[in-house]
Design a protein around this motif. Structure first.
Motif, PDB file in Angstrom:
ATOM      1  N   ASN A 196       0.864  -1.165   0.000  1.00  0.00           N
ATOM      2  CA  ASN A 196       0.000   0.000   0.000  1.00  0.00           C
ATOM      3  C   ASN A 196       0.913   1.231   0.000  1.00  0.00           C
ATOM      4  O   ASN A 196       1.332   1.714   1.051  1.00  0.00           O
ATOM      5  CB  ASN A 196      -0.915  -0.007   1.230  1.00  0.00           C
ATOM      6  N   ARG A 197       1.221   1.735  -1.190  1.00  0.00           N
ATOM      7  CA  ARG A 197       2.222   2.793  -1.319  1.00  0.00           C
ATOM      8  C   ARG A 197       1.777   4.084  -0.649  1.00  0.00           C
ATOM      9  O   ARG A 197       2.578   4.756   0.006  1.00  0.00           O
ATOM     10  CB  ARG A 197       2.528   3.028  -2.803  1.00  0.00           C
ATOM     11  N   SER A 198       0.517   4.433  -0.812  1.00  0.00           N
ATOM     12  CA  SER A 198       0.031   5.669  -0.197  1.00  0.00           C
ATOM     13  C   SER A 198       0.089   5.577   1.320  1.00  0.00           C
ATOM     14  O   SER A 198       0.328   6.582   2.005  1.00  0.00           O
ATOM     15  CB  SER A 198      -1.393   5.975  -0.665  1.00  0.00           C
ATOM     16  N   HIS A 199      -0.109   4.365   1.855  1.00  0.00           N
ATOM     17  CA  HIS A 199      -0.031   4.185   3.303  1.00  0.00           C
ATOM     18  C   HIS A 199       1.403   4.397   3.786  1.00  0.00           C
ATOM     19  O   HIS A 199       1.642   5.021   4.829  1.00  0.00           O
ATOM     20  CB  HIS A 199      -0.533   2.793   3.698  1.00  0.00           C
ATOM     21  N   ILE A 200       2.372   3.881   3.043  1.00  0.00           N
ATOM     22  CA  ILE A 200       3.777   4.097   3.394  1.00  0.00           C
ATOM     23  C   ILE A 200       4.093   5.590   3.378  1.00  0.00           C
ATOM     24  O   ILE A 200       4.721   6.123   4.302  1.00  0.00           O
ATOM     25  CB  ILE A 200       4.705   3.336   2.426  1.00  0.00           C
ATOM     26  N   GLU A 201       3.640   6.272   2.350  1.00  0.00           N
ATOM     27  CA  GLU A 201       3.904   7.713   2.240  1.00  0.00           C
ATOM     28  C   GLU A 201       3.314   8.470   3.430  1.00  0.00           C
ATOM     29  O   GLU A 201       3.933   9.402   3.963  1.00  0.00           O
ATOM     30  CB  GLU A 201       3.337   8.242   0.925  1.00  0.00           C
ATOM     31  N   ARG A 202       2.116   8.059   3.867  1.00  0.00           N
ATOM     32  CA  ARG A 202       1.474   8.744   4.992  1.00  0.00           C
ATOM     33  C   ARG A 202       2.162   8.454   6.320  1.00  0.00           C
ATOM     34  O   ARG A 202       2.197   9.314   7.201  1.00  0.00           O
ATOM     35  CB  ARG A 202      -0.005   8.335   5.095  1.00  0.00           C
ATOM     36  N   GLU A 203       2.687   7.247   6.474  1.00  0.00           N
ATOM     37  CA  GLU A 203       3.256   6.844   7.759  1.00  0.00           C
ATOM     38  C   GLU A 203       4.669   7.382   7.987  1.00  0.00           C
ATOM     39  O   GLU A 203       5.137   7.431   9.123  1.00  0.00           O
ATOM     40  CB  GLU A 203       3.265   5.308   7.881  1.00  0.00           C
ATOM     41  N   VAL A 204       5.370   7.748   6.931  1.00  0.00           N
ATOM     42  CA  VAL A 204       6.716   8.299   7.101  1.00  0.00           C
ATOM     43  C   VAL A 204       6.626   9.646   7.808  1.00  0.00           C
ATOM     44  O   VAL A 204       5.802  10.494   7.462  1.00  0.00           O
ATOM     45  CB  VAL A 204       7.421   8.450   5.733  1.00  0.00           C
ATOM     46  N   SER A 205       7.484   9.823   8.828  1.00  0.00           N
ATOM     47  CA  SER A 205       7.495  11.067   9.599  1.00  0.00           C
ATOM     48  C   SER A 205       8.939  11.528   9.781  1.00  0.00           C
ATOM     49  O   SER A 205       9.887  10.892   9.303  1.00  0.00           O
ATOM     50  CB  SER A 205       6.830  10.848  10.960  1.00  0.00           C
ATOM     51  N   GLN A 206       9.105  12.614  10.514  1.00  0.00           N
ATOM     52  CA  GLN A 206      10.441  13.123  10.808  1.00  0.00           C
ATOM     53  C   GLN A 206      11.243  12.135  11.663  1.00  0.00           C
ATOM     54  O   GLN A 206      12.470  12.203  11.702  1.00  0.00           O
ATOM     55  CB  GLN A 206      10.338  14.471  11.538  1.00  0.00           C
ATOM     56  N   LYS A 207      10.545  11.203  12.330  1.00  0.00           N
ATOM     57  CA  LYS A 207      11.229  10.248  13.196  1.00  0.00           C
ATOM     58  C   LYS A 207      11.495   8.904  12.516  1.00  0.00           C
ATOM     59  O   LYS A 207      12.055   7.993  13.128  1.00  0.00           O
ATOM     60  CB  LYS A 207      10.405  10.013  14.464  1.00  0.00           C
ATOM     61  N   THR A 208      11.092   8.760  11.249  1.00  0.00           N
ATOM     62  CA  THR A 208      11.292   7.495  10.539  1.00  0.00           C
ATOM     63  C   THR A 208      12.766   7.304  10.238  1.00  0.00           C
ATOM     64  O   THR A 208      13.382   8.130   9.566  1.00  0.00           O
ATOM     65  CB  THR A 208      10.484   7.453   9.233  1.00  0.00           C
ATOM     66  N   ARG A 209      13.341   6.199  10.706  1.00  0.00           N
ATOM     67  CA  ARG A 209      14.765   5.944  10.503  1.00  0.00           C
ATOM     68  C   ARG A 209      15.032   4.746   9.595  1.00  0.00           C
ATOM     69  O   ARG A 209      16.165   4.528   9.181  1.00  0.00           O
ATOM     70  CB  ARG A 209      15.450   5.714  11.856  1.00  0.00           C
ATOM     71  N   ALA A 210      14.000   3.958   9.292  1.00  0.00           N
ATOM     72  CA  ALA A 210      14.172   2.815   8.388  1.00  0.00           C
ATOM     73  C   ALA A 210      12.808   2.277   8.001  1.00  0.00           C
ATOM     74  O   ALA A 210      11.814   2.481   8.706  1.00  0.00           O
ATOM     75  CB  ALA A 210      15.007   1.715   9.045  1.00  0.00           C
ATOM     76  N   ILE A 211      12.777   1.585   6.863  1.00  0.00           N
ATOM     77  CA  ILE A 211      11.608   0.818   6.448  1.00  0.00           C
ATOM     78  C   ILE A 211      12.032  -0.643   6.391  1.00  0.00           C
ATOM     79  O   ILE A 211      13.099  -0.980   5.861  1.00  0.00           O
ATOM     80  CB  ILE A 211      11.090   1.278   5.075  1.00  0.00           C
ATOM     81  N   LEU A 212      11.206  -1.519   6.945  1.00  0.00           N
ATOM     82  CA  LEU A 212      11.497  -2.950   6.990  1.00  0.00           C
ATOM     83  C   LEU A 212      10.531  -3.669   6.057  1.00  0.00           C
ATOM     84  O   LEU A 212       9.333  -3.365   6.045  1.00  0.00           O
ATOM     85  CB  LEU A 212      11.343  -3.445   8.422  1.00  0.00           C
ATOM     86  N   ILE A 213      11.054  -4.617   5.298  1.00  0.00           N
ATOM     87  CA  ILE A 213      10.191  -5.423   4.423  1.00  0.00           C
ATOM     88  C   ILE A 213      10.708  -6.853   4.431  1.00  0.00           C
ATOM     89  O   ILE A 213      11.903  -7.096   4.661  1.00  0.00           O
ATOM     90  CB  ILE A 213      10.134  -4.847   2.994  1.00  0.00           C
ATOM     91  N   VAL A 214       9.796  -7.820   4.215  1.00  0.00           N
ATOM     92  CA  VAL A 214      10.136  -9.238   4.252  1.00  0.00           C
ATOM     93  C   VAL A 214       9.852  -9.829   2.872  1.00  0.00           C
ATOM     94  O   VAL A 214       8.768  -9.636   2.317  1.00  0.00           O
ATOM     95  CB  VAL A 214       9.330  -9.980   5.334  1.00  0.00           C
ATOM     96  N   ASN A 215      10.835 -10.570   2.324  1.00  0.00           N
ATOM     97  CA  ASN A 215      10.749 -11.058   0.951  1.00  0.00           C
ATOM     98  C   ASN A 215      11.247 -12.509   0.869  1.00  0.00           C
ATOM     99  O   ASN A 215      12.451 -12.746   0.885  1.00  0.00           O
ATOM    100  CB  ASN A 215      11.628 -10.161   0.055  1.00  0.00           C
ATOM    101  N   LYS A 255      13.733   9.885  -0.045  1.00  0.00           N
ATOM    102  CA  LYS A 255      13.531  10.279   1.357  1.00  0.00           C
ATOM    103  C   LYS A 255      14.789  10.090   2.206  1.00  0.00           C
ATOM    104  O   LYS A 255      14.808  10.474   3.378  1.00  0.00           O
ATOM    105  CB  LYS A 255      12.395   9.460   1.973  1.00  0.00           C
ATOM    106  N   ASN A 256      15.817   9.477   1.620  1.00  0.00           N
ATOM    107  CA  ASN A 256      17.053   9.162   2.355  1.00  0.00           C
ATOM    108  C   ASN A 256      16.762   8.327   3.596  1.00  0.00           C
ATOM    109  O   ASN A 256      17.219   8.615   4.706  1.00  0.00           O
ATOM    110  CB  ASN A 256      17.805  10.441   2.743  1.00  0.00           C
TER     111      ASN A 256
END
Length: 380
Positions: A149-168, A192-193
């Protein structure tokens, strides 16, 4: 009373399902455990003599503390896991959980946030909390398969986001990250660095699909960490040897070395034995793949004319079953355990987005697996 950390849950009491399971075990009643995730308990043939002889070699007893792990071991892992990297891009750890903990320490201050997929395995929330990091959840959507859910990821990112985790592939949904989602996620993290942590411990177990490893992107200009290990890849959880593949810059690598140097938990025996174990255990991988695929096909056939819908599984060791919405998950699991002696997971353990669902392991030997799923089918 001892004062303890708020990182630990306020209540550690067992839930009703675990309590019922432990009671049956204490009475030594027969149980078909369709949640079994320990491959050493389900009849696979291991080259035990060869493994014993490998650990008995004198060179395995030499202790050489290195923050990233032995150069010879890291060179071997790099060669076998990705042609794009060298040993300088590999960190050995004692487990995937330790890999996560090292990365949370590297990337996050207390109170920072990491985006975690849902549904997924419930391990991540506990690991994050123990490092003082807040999980924020982004959803995987289900239709004809699963996707980000790409739009959900975009909404959840904040100034405190330090990483995104995904399982593959994801556990328990079994979906590989599609190539379109991979490319979007890498671009998003680059813009977003934000570093990307990718768990690929089940990557070697395709079922009805085929995935692309994120290790193919280790030359990209996005901070990337790809996790793997013996526990799943060779169905040998007692050999505590895992790894992180990463393209981080020299400064980040030095800091990850500093973290690892404070623990030095990776056993030298396993590192010295890694190359020989890799070869010796090559016979185990086909057994697991064959078992998982055979059981998944059996599951689909047995449930074909029932009210249970078997969701498509592309990889991993688990299968998700969608039930009629009128069925209560917890009551179904408890009834199945108490009346039929069969244990399954309720979908809410994994935050599955269905009114009613179950998760089962595909690792059991065929006779027990068949008995378990027939009991499940009949009970519904």
């Amino acid at each position: 009373m001892l004062r303890t950390s708020s990182r630990i849950p306020s209540s550690l009491e067992s839930n009703a399902i675990t309590t019922a399971f432990q009671l049956k075990k204490s009475r030594r009643e027969k149980i078909i455990d369709l949640t079994e995730s320990n491959p050493t308990q389900v009849g696979f043939r291991y080259p035990e003599r060869e493994i014993s002889s490998i650990f008995g070699k004198a060179e395995t007893f030499l202790y050489e503390p290195e923050p990233r792990g032995l150069l010879s071991t890291r060179s071997f892992i790099a060669k076998n896991c990705s042609p794009l990297i060298g040993p300088e891009n590999v960190w050995m750890t004692s487990s995937s959980s330790e890999s996560y903990s090292f990365l949370f320490k590297l990337l996050c201050d207390p109170g920072d946030e990491v985006l975690v997929p849902t549904p997924s395995y419930p391990l991540f929330e506990g690991l994050l909390n123990m490092d003082g990091v807040r999980p924020r959840f982004y959803s995987l959507e289900h239709g004809k398969g699963w996707w980000l859910n790409r739009s959900h990821i975009e909404r959840e990112v904040s100034q405190k986001t330090r990483a995104i985790l995904i399982v593959n592939p994801n556990n328990p949904t079994g979906n590989f990250v599609s190539e379109n989602d991979q490319e979007w996620l890498l671009d998003f993290c680059r813009i977003k660095n934000i570093p990307l942590i990718v768990d690929e411990v089940f990557f070697q177990f395709p079922v009805q699909g085929k995935g692309r490893s994120f290790s193919e992107f280790l030359k990209e200009d996005v901070s990337l960490f790809v996790l793997g290990g013996f526990s799943k890849q060779f169905a040998l959880p007692q050999v505590k040897l895992s790894w992180i593949l990463s393209n981080i810059d020299a400064s980040g690598a030095e800091q990850l070395d500093w973290i690892s140097d404070h623990y030095l938990t990776v056993p030298s025996l396993q590192q010295h034995a890694c190359k020989k174990l890799w070869g010796a255990l090559s016979s185990v991988l086909p057994q697991v793949r064959e078992r998982v695929n055979r059981n998944y096909s059996l599951l689909c056939r047995e449930m074909e004319s029932s009210q249970v819908k078997v969701l498509a599984c592309e990889g991993g060791w688990n299968a998700v079953l969608s039930l009629p919405s009128s069925v209560n998950e917890e009551e179904t699991v408890l009834g199945l355990l108490e009346n039929r002696g069969v244990l399954v997971y309720p979908g809410f353990y994994f935050d599955l987005p269905f009114q009613s669902s179950l998760v089962i392991s595909l690792l059991l030997e065929e006779a027990d697996f068949r008995s378990g799923i027939q009991a499940l089918r009949d009970s519904l």
